[in-house]
Scaffold this active site. Sequence first.
Site, PDB file in Angstrom:
ATOM      1  N   LYS A   1       0.836  -1.212   0.000  1.00 54.95           N
ATOM      2  CA  LYS A   1       0.000   0.000   0.000  1.00 54.95           C
ATOM      3  C   LYS A   1       0.873   1.266   0.000  1.00 54.95           C
ATOM      4  O   LYS A   1       0.688   2.160  -0.824  1.00 54.95           O
ATOM      5  CB  LYS A   1      -0.945   0.010   1.218  1.00 54.95           C
ATOM      6  CG  LYS A   1      -1.944  -1.147   1.210  1.00 54.95           C
ATOM      7  CD  LYS A   1      -2.877  -1.110   2.386  1.00 54.95           C
ATOM      8  CE  LYS A   1      -2.220  -1.424   3.710  1.00 54.95           C
ATOM      9  NZ  LYS A   1      -1.598  -2.753   3.797  1.00 54.95           N
ATOM     10  N   THR A   2       1.847   1.294   0.925  1.00 56.80           N
ATOM     11  CA  THR A   2       2.727   2.461   1.016  1.00 56.80           C
ATOM     12  C   THR A   2       3.560   2.587  -0.260  1.00 56.80           C
ATOM     13  O   THR A   2       3.739   3.681  -0.805  1.00 56.80           O
ATOM     14  CB  THR A   2       3.669   2.323   2.236  1.00 56.80           C
ATOM     15  OG1 THR A   2       2.894   1.873   3.345  1.00 56.80           O
ATOM     16  CG2 THR A   2       4.362   3.612   2.569  1.00 56.80           C
TER      17      THR A   2
ATOM     18  N   ARG B   1       6.227  -8.564   1.310  1.00 59.37           N
ATOM     19  CA  ARG B   1       7.152  -8.311   2.426  1.00 59.37           C
ATOM     20  C   ARG B   1       7.679  -9.634   2.986  1.00 59.37           C
ATOM     21  O   ARG B   1       8.861  -9.757   3.290  1.00 59.37           O
ATOM     22  CB  ARG B   1       6.462  -7.506   3.535  1.00 59.37           C
ATOM     23  CG  ARG B   1       7.400  -7.236   4.714  1.00 59.37           C
ATOM     24  CD  ARG B   1       6.744  -6.429   5.801  1.00 59.37           C
ATOM     25  NE  ARG B   1       6.491  -5.073   5.373  1.00 59.37           N
ATOM     26  CZ  ARG B   1       5.446  -4.348   5.753  1.00 59.37           C
ATOM     27  NH1 ARG B   1       4.561  -4.864   6.576  1.00 59.37           N
ATOM     28  NH2 ARG B   1       5.303  -3.126   5.325  1.00 59.37           N
TER      29      ARG B   1
ATOM     30  N   ASP C   1      -1.485   6.507   6.853  1.00 58.60           N
ATOM     31  CA  ASP C   1      -1.544   5.064   7.065  1.00 58.60           C
ATOM     32  C   ASP C   1      -2.514   4.776   8.212  1.00 58.60           C
ATOM     33  O   ASP C   1      -2.725   5.633   9.074  1.00 58.60           O
ATOM     34  CB  ASP C   1      -0.135   4.548   7.405  1.00 58.60           C
ATOM     35  CG  ASP C   1       0.030   3.086   7.034  1.00 58.60           C
ATOM     36  OD1 ASP C   1      -0.925   2.496   6.486  1.00 58.60           O
ATOM     37  OD2 ASP C   1       1.108   2.531   7.294  1.00 58.60           O
TER      38      ASP C   1
ATOM     39  N   THR D   1      -5.716  -1.573   6.672  1.00 59.38           N
ATOM     40  CA  THR D   1      -5.857  -3.032   6.612  1.00 59.38           C
ATOM     41  C   THR D   1      -7.293  -3.411   6.994  1.00 59.38           C
ATOM     42  O   THR D   1      -7.675  -4.564   6.886  1.00 59.38           O
ATOM     43  CB  THR D   1      -4.895  -3.701   7.627  1.00 59.38           C
ATOM     44  OG1 THR D   1      -5.069  -3.070   8.896  1.00 59.38           O
ATOM     45  CG2 THR D   1      -3.456  -3.570   7.186  1.00 59.38           C
TER      46      THR D   1
HETATM   47  P1  ATP Z   1       1.732  -2.103   5.901  1.00 57.32           P
HETATM   48  O1  ATP Z   1       0.239  -2.193   5.824  1.00 57.32           O
HETATM   49  O2  ATP Z   1       2.327  -3.079   6.892  1.00 57.32           O
HETATM   50  O3  ATP Z   1       2.248  -0.697   6.070  1.00 57.32           O
HETATM   51  P2  ATP Z   1       2.142  -2.050   3.064  1.00 57.32           P
HETATM   52  O4  ATP Z   1       0.961  -2.690   2.420  1.00 57.32           O
HETATM   53  O5  ATP Z   1       2.207  -0.571   3.092  1.00 57.32           O
HETATM   54  O6  ATP Z   1       2.305  -2.636   4.497  1.00 57.32           O
HETATM   55  P3  ATP Z   1       4.722  -1.920   1.794  1.00 57.32           P
HETATM   56  O7  ATP Z   1       5.522  -1.427   2.954  1.00 57.32           O
HETATM   57  O8  ATP Z   1       4.363  -0.960   0.735  1.00 57.32           O
HETATM   58  O9  ATP Z   1       3.420  -2.648   2.332  1.00 57.32           O
HETATM   59  O10 ATP Z   1       5.459  -3.157   1.082  1.00 57.32           O
HETATM   60  C1  ATP Z   1       6.291  -4.047   1.780  1.00 57.32           C
HETATM   61  C2  ATP Z   1       7.517  -4.383   0.951  1.00 57.32           C
HETATM   62  O11 ATP Z   1       7.123  -5.307  -0.052  1.00 57.32           O
HETATM   63  C3  ATP Z   1       8.125  -3.186   0.241  1.00 57.32           C
HETATM   64  O12 ATP Z   1       9.316  -2.795   0.862  1.00 57.32           O
HETATM   65  C4  ATP Z   1       8.424  -3.656  -1.171  1.00 57.32           C
HETATM   66  O13 ATP Z   1       9.804  -3.895  -1.311  1.00 57.32           O
HETATM   67  C5  ATP Z   1       7.714  -4.972  -1.317  1.00 57.32           C
HETATM   68  N1  ATP Z   1       6.623  -4.911  -2.298  1.00 57.32           N
HETATM   69  C6  ATP Z   1       5.324  -4.637  -2.040  1.00 57.32           C
HETATM   70  N2  ATP Z   1       4.586  -4.731  -3.143  1.00 57.32           N
HETATM   71  C7  ATP Z   1       5.423  -5.062  -4.141  1.00 57.32           C
HETATM   72  C8  ATP Z   1       5.232  -5.318  -5.538  1.00 57.32           C
HETATM   73  N3  ATP Z   1       4.021  -5.276  -6.109  1.00 57.32           N
HETATM   74  N4  ATP Z   1       6.326  -5.620  -6.275  1.00 57.32           N
HETATM   75  C9  ATP Z   1       7.542  -5.710  -5.695  1.00 57.32           C
HETATM   76  N5  ATP Z   1       7.779  -5.496  -4.380  1.00 57.32           N
HETATM   77  C10 ATP Z   1       6.738  -5.181  -3.609  1.00 57.32           C
END
Ligand code: ATP
Length: 334
Positions: free
Chosen positions: A64-65, A217, A109, A158
Site C-alpha cells: 500500500k505504502t 514483504r 496510514d 488493513t
Molecule cells: P503495511 O500495511 O504493513 O504498512 P504495506 O501494504 O504498506 O504494508 P509496503 O511497505 O508498501 O506494504 O510493502 C512491503 C515491501 O514489499 C516493500 O518494501 C516492497 O519492497 C515490497 N513490495 C510490495 N509490493 C510489491 C510489488 N508489487 N512488487 C515488488 N515489491 C513489492
Amino acid sequence: DSILTGDIQLDEEGQDSVLRPRSLHEFQGQSDLKENLDVFIQATKARNEALDHLFISGPPGLGKTTLAGIVASELGVNFVLTSAPALEKPKDLAGLLTSLPEHSLFFIDEIHRLKPTIEEMLYIAMEDFEMDIIVGQGIGARNVRIPLPRFTLVGATTKPGSVSTPLHTRFGITIRINPYTHQELQSIIRRSANLLHIAISTEASLLLAQCARGTPRVANRLLKRVRDFAQVHQKSEIDQAITQLALQKLQVDHLGLEEQDRYILRTIINVYHGGPVGLQTLAIAVGESAESLEDFYEPYLVQQGLLMRTRQGRTATELAYQHLGFPITKSLDS
Ligand code: ATP
C-alpha cells in the site's frame, strides 16, 4: 523473533528501500489495478490537477505504502507520509496540510484509527480544500476558515470495514490490493534477488513464493534469510536444497505457516477440542493480543481453509487437523 511478523529491522531498512519498486512498471503483479491507476495518473497529469482522493485497502505488507509512493512519483508531486495515530491534535493535521506544496500526495496510514475530531477536519479539507482554525484564546477565540493547497489524500488501511462511511465516500478512487499469486511472488523474489546480487534457481524461487503467504514483504524477508544460509554454506546460488534446509531451520512449513501459526491451531484443537473458542480467550491462551491474532495470524489461516471464524468463536477445520497430523476425533460440522 518471528521473521514473518516482526517490525522491519533497522539493519534491514536500507535493503528494504533498495527492494522497494519505484515505478508502476517495477511494481509486480496487480495488473488490473495498475492499468486503471495509470489511466487516472495520465488524465490527471494532462489536466494539471491534483489526483482525486485515493483509498487503498489490503492486508499488511502487500504494497500500500509502496504503491502510494509510486503514484506520487509518476505524477511528479511531493509525497508526505504520516499515520493516523501520529495525528493526535488538530494542530498536528493543520501543520501538515497548510505546508503541503500544491497537488501533493498526503498519505495517512491506518486511516481507520483517526480520532473523530481529526476526521471531521479532514471532511472539509478533502471536499472544500479549506480548514477551520481557532485564533485567539478564551472569550476572544474565534473560528477562521483558511484555504488549503489542492492535495490528494491517500488513505491506507488493513481494515476497510472500520472506516466510517462519511470518510469512505469522500474518496474518489478506491482500490483493494489482494494477496499475490505464487507466480507474482516468484517474479518479486527474482527481482529482489537480482537487486541483492544473488542467483536463485526457478525451483527455489517457486518454493519461497509458495511459503510467502501471498505477501511481498514476507517473500523478501524469506529471501534474505535463505540468502544467509546460502552464504554460510558457501553456495553461489540459492537452489532448492538450501531453500528447503533454510525453511526447515526457520520452521516455515510448505503452506508458509510458522511455529506460532501452528501453535494457535494446536491450542484450538488440544485445549478447546477444536473450538469454537472466543477471540479474547484464544488470544490469552496463545500469548498474543486479540488485535494481532485478528489482523495478522487469522486472515491467512482462514484463507488457507485451516480456521473458521464464526459468531460462536474460532474453530479449527478438518484441513487443520490433517495439516498438523491430528486424528479427527469429533464432528467438525457442529
Ligand atoms: P503495511 O500495511 O504493513 O504498512 P504495506 O501494504 O504498506 O504494508 P509496503 O511497505 O508498501 O506494504 O510493502 C512491503 C515491501 O514489499 C516493500 O518494501 C516492497 O519492497 C515490497 N513490495 C510490495 N509490493 C510489491 C510489488 N508489487 N512488487 C515488488 N515489491 C513489492
